[in-house]
Scaffold this active site. Structure first.
Site, PDB file in Angstrom:
ATOM      1  N   ASN A   4       0.974  -1.113  -0.047  1.00  0.00           N
ATOM      2  CA  ASN A   4      -0.035   0.039   0.151  1.00  0.00           C
ATOM      3  C   ASN A   4       0.846   1.190  -0.019  1.00  0.00           C
ATOM      4  O   ASN A   4       1.488   1.592   0.844  1.00  0.00           O
ATOM      5  CB  ASN A   4      -0.963  -0.092   1.272  1.00  0.00           C
ATOM      6  N   TRP A   5       1.200   2.043  -1.155  1.00  0.00           N
ATOM      7  CA  TRP A   5       2.015   2.917  -1.183  1.00  0.00           C
ATOM      8  C   TRP A   5       1.261   4.260  -0.604  1.00  0.00           C
ATOM      9  O   TRP A   5       2.102   5.516  -0.438  1.00  0.00           O
ATOM     10  CB  TRP A   5       2.266   3.359  -2.795  1.00  0.00           C
ATOM     11  N   LYS A   6       0.010   4.109  -0.228  1.00  0.00           N
ATOM     12  CA  LYS A   6      -0.563   5.407   0.326  1.00  0.00           C
ATOM     13  C   LYS A   6      -0.251   6.829  -0.596  1.00  0.00           C
ATOM     14  O   LYS A   6      -0.430   6.386  -1.954  1.00  0.00           O
ATOM     15  CB  LYS A   6       0.047   5.473   1.789  1.00  0.00           C
TER      16      LYS A   6
ATOM     17  N   HIS B  67      -9.434   1.288   5.155  1.00  0.00           N
ATOM     18  CA  HIS B  67      -8.162   1.459   5.992  1.00  0.00           C
ATOM     19  C   HIS B  67      -8.508   2.270   6.871  1.00  0.00           C
ATOM     20  O   HIS B  67      -9.201   3.078   6.690  1.00  0.00           O
ATOM     21  CB  HIS B  67      -7.102   1.910   4.807  1.00  0.00           C
TER      22      HIS B  67
ATOM     23  N   GLU C 133      -6.707   4.687   7.944  1.00  0.00           N
ATOM     24  CA  GLU C 133      -6.549   6.092   7.799  1.00  0.00           C
ATOM     25  C   GLU C 133      -7.589   6.752   7.215  1.00  0.00           C
ATOM     26  O   GLU C 133      -7.972   7.990   7.187  1.00  0.00           O
ATOM     27  CB  GLU C 133      -5.359   6.168   6.933  1.00  0.00           C
TER      28      GLU C 133
ATOM     29  N   GLU D 158      -5.309  -4.876  10.623  1.00  0.00           N
ATOM     30  CA  GLU D 158      -4.320  -4.001  10.761  1.00  0.00           C
ATOM     31  C   GLU D 158      -4.333  -3.158  12.053  1.00  0.00           C
ATOM     32  O   GLU D 158      -5.362  -2.375  12.046  1.00  0.00           O
ATOM     33  CB  GLU D 158      -4.269  -2.782   9.662  1.00  0.00           C
TER      34      GLU D 158
ATOM     35  N   GLY E 265       2.752   2.272  10.949  1.00  0.00           N
ATOM     36  CA  GLY E 265       3.739   3.408  10.586  1.00  0.00           C
ATOM     37  C   GLY E 265       4.723   3.621  12.069  1.00  0.00           C
ATOM     38  O   GLY E 265       4.905   4.709  12.041  1.00  0.00           O
TER      39      GLY E 265
ATOM     40  N   SER F 115       3.371  -2.299  10.322  1.00  0.00           N
ATOM     41  CA  SER F 115       4.954  -2.299  10.615  1.00  0.00           C
ATOM     42  C   SER F 115       5.579  -3.562  10.375  1.00  0.00           C
ATOM     43  O   SER F 115       6.584  -4.097  10.753  1.00  0.00           O
ATOM     44  CB  SER F 115       5.377  -1.908  12.190  1.00  0.00           C
TER      45      SER F 115
ATOM     46  N   GLY G   7       2.903  -1.291   4.258  1.00  0.00           N
ATOM     47  CA  GLY G   7       2.994   0.361   3.844  1.00  0.00           C
ATOM     48  C   GLY G   7       4.350   0.515   3.598  1.00  0.00           C
ATOM     49  O   GLY G   7       4.741   0.452   2.548  1.00  0.00           O
ATOM     50  N   GLY G   8       5.077   1.262   4.433  1.00  0.00           N
ATOM     51  CA  GLY G   8       6.402   1.779   4.132  1.00  0.00           C
ATOM     52  C   GLY G   8       7.330   1.134   3.693  1.00  0.00           C
ATOM     53  O   GLY G   8       8.068   1.306   2.671  1.00  0.00           O
TER      54      GLY G   8
HETATM   55  P1  13P Z   1       3.214   0.350   7.705  1.00  0.00           P
HETATM   56  O1  13P Z   1       3.619  -0.930   7.108  1.00  0.00           O
HETATM   57  O2  13P Z   1       3.761   1.413   7.149  1.00  0.00           O
HETATM   58  O3  13P Z   1       2.994   0.182   9.193  1.00  0.00           O
HETATM   59  O4  13P Z   1       1.632   0.412   7.027  1.00  0.00           O
HETATM   60  C1  13P Z   1       0.767  -0.486   7.183  1.00  0.00           C
HETATM   61  C2  13P Z   1      -0.422  -0.104   6.411  1.00  0.00           C
HETATM   62  O5  13P Z   1      -1.170   0.769   6.749  1.00  0.00           O
HETATM   63  C3  13P Z   1      -0.767  -0.841   5.000  1.00  0.00           C
HETATM   64  O6  13P Z   1      -2.043  -0.700   4.889  1.00  0.00           O
END
Ligand code: 13P
Length: 251
Positions: free
Chosen positions: A12-14, A99, A101, A169, A175, A214, A235-236
């Site tokens: 997920n590149w957000k 998600h 967020e 999640e 993050g 994470s 994510g990251g």
């Molecule tokens: P991180 O891997 O950066 O913690 O993000 C997880 C995420 O929200 C994937 O959708």
């Protein structure tokens, strides 16, 4: 990990990435096609602006594409929104819905998330439906009850006939570099599995349950080895080809 389910690793590149990121994708494609064939399905969910490019470029190396959100309606006066059909038209096969967020920053309720998942299914996409508790909810012993309620509200009945993916999640792990213990992940994934089986029978037994929050090259192997963890939503660590490849290789 349940052996009959092919694991899926989704990045997920957000709100990160531009056309220059296609270089990173190229690098990932190179790693995936030169080494041992990956044992997982690989999905990248980039920003919508480069979705079509990612889908086109990824197709030669088996990298699938997904959206990060969709609107519940097929079309209409919804400035700035993107429908599931549009994502499919751009080459997506998956879409993340619910998600945390988006639940937090865009006020998305279970009802909205469920409608989005239904729209995704209607457009031929596989929705990746996210659920997870906050830190306060975990600290007060409510994590399982919260996740059960999110599942009940967000997963559509259509999941009995169509493929959906659930992503656990924990909000406090996203993050932050913090993750639940392996036992906590196992307990939650087993609970999610039981809920899915109870509601959807065989379909629930074969539904992928991803872990997200994470996930890194350093912890991927042990997390992906936990029972009922059928892949990851990253994510990251999905932004760098080398790190993402290491996670995929951990399957
Ligand atoms: P991180 O891997 O950066 O913690 O993000 C997880 C995420 O929200 C994937 O959708």
């Amino acid at each position: 990990m349940t052996t009959t389910i092919t694991p899926l690793i989704a990045g997920n590149w957000k709100m990160n990435g531009s056309r220059a990121s296609l270089e990173e994708l190229q690098q990932l494609a190179g790693l995936l096609t030169t080494g041992e064939a990956p044992k997982a399905m690989v999905v990248i969910c980039p920003p919508a602006t480069i979705l079509h490019a990612v889908a086109s470029q990824g197709s030669t190396s088996g990298i699938l594409a997904g959206g990060q959100d969709c609107h519940a309606s097929a079309s209409g006066a919804y400035t700035g929104d993107i429908s599931a059909g549009m994502l499919a038209d751009a080459g997506a096969q998956f879409v993340i819905v619910g998600h945390s967020e988006r639940r937090a920053a865009h006020g998305e309720t279970d009802q909205i998330v469920r409608a989005k998942a239904e729209a995704a299914i209607g457009a031929g996409l596989k929705p990746i439906i996210c659920v997870g508790e906050t830190g306060a909810e975990r600290d007060s012993g409510k994590a399982e009850a919260v996740v059960a309620a999110l599942l009940a509200g967000s997963v559509p009945d259509a999941a009995e006939l169509h493929e959906v993916i659930v992503a656990y999640e924990p909000v406090w792990a996203i993050g932050t570099g913090r993750t639940p213990t392996n036992d906590e992940i196992a307990q939650m994934h087993n609970r999610i599995r039981a809920i899915l089986v109870e509601r959807f029978g065989d379909k629930g037994a074969s539904t992928r349950i991803l872990y997200g929050g994470s996930m890194k090259p350093q912890n991927a192997r042990e997390i992906l080895n936990i029972e009922n963890v059928n892949g990851g939503l990253v994510g990251g660590a999905s932004l760098l080809a080398r790190d993402f490849y290491t996670i995929i290789s951990a399957v």
